[in-house]
Design an enzyme around this catalytic site. Sequence first.
Site, mmCIF file in Angstrom:
data_model
loop_
_atom_site.group_PDB
_atom_site.id
_atom_site.type_symbol
_atom_site.label_atom_id
_atom_site.label_comp_id
_atom_site.label_asym_id
_atom_site.label_seq_id
_atom_site.Cartn_x
_atom_site.Cartn_y
_atom_site.Cartn_z
ATOM 1 N N GLY A 137 -8.653 -6.474 -1.920
ATOM 2 C CA GLY A 137 -9.263 -7.018 -1.113
ATOM 3 C C GLY A 137 -8.737 -8.562 -0.523
ATOM 4 N NE ARG A 152 -4.287 -1.176 1.519
ATOM 5 C CZ ARG A 152 -5.595 -2.273 2.053
ATOM 6 N NH1 ARG A 152 -5.133 -1.949 3.988
ATOM 7 N NH2 ARG A 152 -6.281 -2.540 1.891
ATOM 8 N N GLY A 204 -13.724 -2.753 -0.277
ATOM 9 C CA GLY A 204 -15.265 -2.379 -1.124
ATOM 10 C C GLY A 204 -15.201 -0.927 -1.721
#
Length: 394
Positions: A350, A35, A373
Site C-alpha cells: 500500500g 502487480r 491491508g
Amino acid sequence: MKYINDLDLIGKRVFIRCDFNVPLDENGNITDDNRIKQVLTTIEYAIDNKAKVILASHLGRPKGKKNPKYSLSPVAKRLSTLLKRDVEFVDDCIGNKVLSRVEALKNGDVLLLENLRFYEGEEKNSQEFAQELKKLFDIYINDAFGVCHRKHASVHALVKISDIAAGGFLLKRELEYFDKVLNSTEKPFVAVIGGAKVSGKLECLINLIDKADKIIIGGAQAFTFLKALGYEVGKSLVEDDLTDTALEIIEKAKKSSVKFYLPVDFVCADSIDDTLNYETKTYQEIPKDKMGLDIGEASCALFKEVLQDAKTIVWNGPMGVFEVDAFANGTKKIAKAIGESRALSVVGGGDTAEAVQKVGESSNMSYISTGGGASLELLEGKSLPAIEALKEKE
Ligand code: AMP
C-alpha cells in the site's frame, strides 16, 4: 498448506486467482505493471507444466456492475508482452461463453477472464457465484495476496468447494517473509510504524510490542502520543479519543522492555499546501498555528542510530506526507537507513510500498509486500481468511 509446485498440472484446467488491480490512466493505459510482474513466475510455471491456464482478477471498484472503465482487457495485452505469448481475453468471467472458451484451451494456452467484481457475488462471497466459477477448472491456485484478508468468493467460498486448491509462488513468498520477521530470532527486531492514524495501526502496535525489541513511531501518529504526553501539537493531525490508549501503549512497551521511540523534531507548516514556508521545530516547540507534516533531521539521525544494529526490520507507514516533495525527506532518509542496514527488511504494501518507490529505495529492501491491508493484518497477528481456507484443504 499446498503450493502449485506440489501438484500435477499436465493437461489440467488451472484457475489462478491473481491480483491484477493495476493503476490505469484516463485512457486505460497501465501506469504501473508491478502487480502483473509479481505473478509471472506462477503463470510461467503453469504454462511450462502444460496446464490450460485460466487467470482471474478484480480491478477497481465496479460495485457488482459491468463497466468498461474497469475492464481487464489492457492487462491481457500487457501480459502477452511480458509472457511473450498470446494471452486470450474473454469479456465475462462465468457462463456458457466463458465455458466454451475454456473448453477450447490447449495445454500451455492462457486465458484471462473479465473482472470478477462485475458480479456482486464476488464481494458478497456468494456460493452461487463460486459454483459458477468452479465449473471452469480442475485445480484452483490463489496468488492474490493483496485480497487474502477479504472474504470474497474467488478467494474464500470458491476455495472451500474446490477439489484441489493451493497457493502460488507470490503467496508463498509473502507468507514466508512475514513469518520470518514475525518469528524472527535475529535480534534486535525493529518495527518502524508511521502513517496517518494511531487507530489504523493500533492492533499492529499492540501485537508488535510482544515481538519487537524497538519500535519507532513516525508520521502523524506521533502527535497522538505527544499530545498524550502533554505536549503542544498545534494543528497537526491528532486523535484526541486515543490519547489514553497511546499512554497505555507507552506503558506496555516499558513493561515489556521494548524501546519506544518518538520523533524529536518535525517539519511544520501552515498546511499541506504550504510548501514554501515550512520550518523545523523540536517536539517541545511545535507552534500552535502550525502542523507537523514530516519528521525533522534530528529525528532522522536518531532513528538511523536506532536502526544501526537491527537484524530484522519491519516497516509500515510513511514518516510524513511523502506525496508532497517538501515533506518526503523523513521517509526518504528512513528508507535509506533501512536500505543500507544489513538487516532483513520487510516493507508493508500500500502506501508504504508506494512511498519507498517514490523515494527510490525499493531495490534496497529485502522484500516489499504487494498487499497493504493483508500485510497489516499479518502484522496485527491475525490470520487471513483466504489463507485459512487454503490451509483447510490439506
Ligand atoms: P497509512 O495509510 O496509515 O500508512 O497513512 C499513510 C498516509 O499518512 C499518507 O498518505 C501520508 O501522507 C499520511 N501522513 C504521514 N504523516 C503525516 C502527517 N504528519 N500529517 C498528515 N498526514 C500524514
